[in-house]
Design an enzyme around this catalytic site. Structure first.
Site, PDB file in Angstrom:
ATOM      1  N   GLY A 139       3.391   7.528   1.273  1.00 58.47           N
ATOM      2  CA  GLY A 139       2.792   7.845  -0.013  1.00 58.47           C
ATOM      3  C   GLY A 139       3.291   6.899  -1.093  1.00 58.47           C
ATOM      4  O   GLY A 139       4.326   6.242  -0.938  1.00 58.47           O
ATOM      5  N   CYS A 140       2.567   6.848  -2.191  1.00 57.16           N
ATOM      6  CA  CYS A 140       2.910   5.880  -3.240  1.00 57.16           C
ATOM      7  C   CYS A 140       4.240   6.237  -3.905  1.00 57.16           C
ATOM      8  O   CYS A 140       5.113   5.391  -4.056  1.00 57.16           O
ATOM      9  CB  CYS A 140       1.785   5.768  -4.258  1.00 57.16           C
ATOM     10  SG  CYS A 140       1.185   7.338  -4.902  1.00 57.16           S
TER      11      CYS A 140
END
Lengths: 346, 346, 346, 346
Positions: free
Chosen positions: A152-153
């Site tokens: 995920g970012c």
């Protein structure tokens, strides 16, 4: 020449994949799918990306089954979690390598996954073979993986620095506070669409989903296999009035202040980073800023010890669409296909 | 009819004072000074503020001495710290009430002041009579004050909620982490002018001065007279790509998690706020946003307990130019002149 | 004390009406309707507007018929065109004064209206009694009007300067080029909602609907009753990445360059403006900017003659939500109720 | 392998040149100069550009004379006009090819140049050999040029479409109205530095220098050698609150409306563009937007005839730093060195 398909090529991550891959001589974008843009060319939908021959590429509807994907070497899933589950399953065992940029295969604990994602996990057996795509940590496993769960970012902004701090995690108490701020391209999915209008975002700032965000268990899982300690992550995401970039500040309390030898920590980190092409350490934390990493695959970080208040501080920035999504996905593809790891990313 | 002068009327705070005071029937703006704009009318310099007769008001050079100010009832100092010291001294004993919006008189400890402000304090004897202008806390003392040290913008966002949480501070460990994000109108003074260009700020975000910021001891001083505890404040300010507004998240570690009774805390806070016109409590922390307070004198806050990680969280927003500067300055003036406290501010 | 209702109080114009009217002692906001926000208080929906007692005002569903509106003195229609037609009809003859901020009653030619608005006009008989609410031009008629057709935002930016130039229009050829740029709050209605996301608007700029925009015939109608000439308006609207404000540049070709006496024109304009509280003339066209009028009821303009290319240029700015909508609507209400015209607007 | 120097590498155009050239295998950036950043590495000053080996490149002071530049194949001058005059002169006759991105050599009439640039032209004899670098028009002359006067950003947005419309210019009257809007990176040089602060630009819009801008005679010169007509250009530049991009709308009055055959014009344009890699025509003018060309070397345009008002309209967009400066400069370099024209630009 590797053949590539992007499922869900109409979103921000899909566009970024196209941007990165468009001009590479060693891969060919064969198929881009988007139910919204089906039948239109890249030139019509994303004129700024329409360079060279690729501009005539036509968006297709998502395929009905995996048949047309079997001739691909790599399939990128830039799709919602439930769609990714479907395609990972459908392509399992076909020899096609799958790089999933959704959250479908990031958590090793099924109950935790289902709690945070709010749905049943219908392809959980694949989790065993899914390699978490934090490249710098899992390079070896990525080489031969058939399914990558790209990070995920927000976790990318946290886990890269933590990986290089791994030797020192025992110095800190168990609560880790993560205060992150993201541009709109990373913070919103379909669910938050209504809150991403110009008049809502511009000249505004707010935290969101502070009670529960699915990136919290992802960070905790990966931090907790770095050392013998069991950390608890407190995660507060915010929405910045910018388009791209994540700025994270992490706060940790040293068990013993004198035991935190900043000079030793920094030297160790710098030594680790010596051969890393994308992770950069800054001596001066005030130098960290989104502009330094936007549109790049860099992850920058810095460290500071507040002796007065007894708090250890980690600051980090990544571009959520690059190192936090499409950039690291391509970095992983490079490793999987035996290309130089930085190909197309510098 | 009270006569008012604003020294340093050309900056953001000065403009905001003019905006608030322009249409009041009970005060008259007699003198606005700015060496930069001397000789120009308000209509020429700030056309959006040029309403009614006030538009013909002419900016003057800063006066050479206090003579021309002695006919004023109130003098607002929207000036740098050293200039404020000069004027507070010059007006001392004249009967003119001074509301200083600089940091000159906010810290009771001379050594700490001189360390954080980087200069000698040449008017320290006045500090005894200076009342810290956090209105909700010092209402009684403000009534008869002759010199107000108006709070800093970041401290305003922190100290207002803490004041209403004062009954519960003993529940927490000594380290308080303050992670604040400010619009450009608050983060920059003359010293940071170069870093506030459009191309530097837009689409960017960064922390700044994380090693030492003069608002840190200001917060610590005022938090530490609320209870028997001695807190240490860790303060991390950031620059947001917006013009006005401060968003603060404070993190505290409970000494004992079960001892933190959120329901009781919230009820106590709400009861305290019942008669407060400007401080508002939100049950849902996700509702806090800059837009809710911009161009107003409100201070909004919310609370959240992260049971998993064992962290107590306070979120708060103010408009740095209103409740964080000119708004609270006028609120203080209202109290000092016996006008309704909300006059001109609702 | 006048009783006021706002139908459609949830949109940008409705909010702006609330902001302007909230603190007036001579009017009372009795009813605000919004199907979207029905049942919620102003405090819940627009916290920044929730000042004083008005904060407890509850949004209602749009009423089923005009019964509950008959006790109002003024009803503002901040509604789509077709909804305005309905309410203007329903309130006709009740004695309630209606100020319509939609386009429903702005064009005197039914065929032109229906062509540009793309629907049948179901209340056209009312058009005879509708007064076009360009205050500075129609002050006298507005005094006793029962239905005001408040001008469009773009036309406001054009027609105010043209009204004060009316003595000189014969000097120019028939084609008038209007190149306007608007913030997002003015450019978009429901139909363009999808194109007003942050990621679409920020760091972008584009013209839109250049083939046909309903404000073009509105400008042409009102310019053509100012002189004996028959002008043709070319109109090009654009979307600016700002929230509020319209910047218009108009280009006209003089029939004879020497006949254009700029000094005489400017002096005449200035003489006309002498008693106007809201319309301002600038000698230097480079001084015009959105910031000078945002959040105000001012309309600023300037003139320039390009002798080399033989082009006469008019530049003008208004705040689309104030002088271009809610501000001029209240200015009209002031006239209709006999209050000072500037009440609440300076 | 061509050796390259950039004089003035610290500004926006210099940065963009570095970005474009950094990863090319056929050129090597040997020298980057900036008095401001001398002694610092690219990694320190522009971390986002610091890719590969180039990151260790050290900014030098501007050289004292041309000696150290003689080993270069190309020298880019991203310098103020007077500095460019000096270097073009100093390098004249050395065999080093000079690509000047300032305005020093764009106007063929010395008196006009000196009037609009406000200084004496000290290297005017070089003007004869300077080739105006509008690539699509002057490809042949560029091949063997030793000094390129790269076009201004605004003129690029105007002259590219006009070049492809050249067969039809006789249809129009002599006044051409150019209404252009630019991002801050193009609108400001040192002289306007003070007006480019975040608080001045954000949420604002204004025209500037409408009486005289040096790009006006540049456009006029180049339009007037396209046909037998003598046009007069009216030019109105504006400052957009974006970082990069220029949006231009040009208005022309047909001598005879029926003589303007839009279908024929569009077909001719499209045929001309068939082999152009960077200039694109859009049938629908509403499709033009800055986002389509930002960070690319594309120049997009569209046409519209307003039959009602009798006005012909041209809309065009370029990225002022790419096709309007560094991009076209590299395009010219490619031609001069015999590389594919699109090298590094797609």
């Amino acid at each position: 020449m590797k053949n590539i398909a992007i499922i869900g090529a109409g979103g921000f991550t899909g566009q970024e994949l196209i941007r990165i891959l468009a001009s590479r001589p060693d891969v060919r974008l064969r198929k881009i799918t988007s139910n919204e843009y089906a039948g239109k060319t890249l030139l019509e939908i994303f004129p700024a990306l329409a360079v060279g021959e690729i501009k005539h590429l036509v968006f297709e509807n998502h395929p009905e089954n995996s048949e047309s994907l079997k001739s691909m070497d790599f399939v990128f899933l830039a799709t919602p979690d439930n769609v990714s589950m479907y395609w990972a399953n459908a392509l399992h065992g076909t020899g096609v390598k799958v790089i999933d940029i959704s959250g479908a295969f990031r958590l090793k604990d099924k109950a935790v996954w289902e709690k945070f994602y709010g749905m049943e996990h219908t392809a959980f057996p694949l989790m065993d073979s899914a390699i978490y795509g934090l490249t710098e940590k899992y390079r070896e496993q990525i080489k031969n993986a058939s399914l990558i769960a790209n990070p995920g970012c927000y976790p990318s902004s946290v886990l890269l620095p933590f990986y290089f701090l791994r030797d020192f995690l025992e110095l800190f108490e168990e609560s880790i506070i993560i205060d992150s701020k993201s541009g709109t391209s990373g913070a919103g999915g379909r669910k938050e669409k209504d809150s991403l209008g110009y008049s809502t975002v511009y000249e505004n700032f707010r935290a969101y989903r502070i009670e529960a965000h699915q990136h919290q268990p992802e960070m905790e899982q990966e931090i907790n296999n770095l050392s013998g300690s069991r950390f608890k992550v407190r995660f507060t995401p915010h929405l910045l009035p910018v388009f791209r970039g994540i700025y994270t500040v992490a706060y940790m309390k040293p068990k013993s202040l004198p035991a935190v030898d900043m000079s030793k920590i920094k030297n160790t980190v710098k030594a680790y980073l010596d051969k890393e092409p994308f992770v950069r350490f800054y001596d001066n934390p005030n130098d960290l800023q989104l502009k330094n990493v936007q549109n790049t695959n860099f992850a920058d970080f810095s460290l500071h010890l507040d002796v007065h208040a007894g708090v250890f501080i980690l600051l980090s920035v990544v571009d959520n669409l690059r190192k936090g999504a499409a950039g690291s996905a391509v970095q992983n593809m490079n490793i999987m296909m035996g290309a130089p790891e930085t190909m197309g990313l510098l």
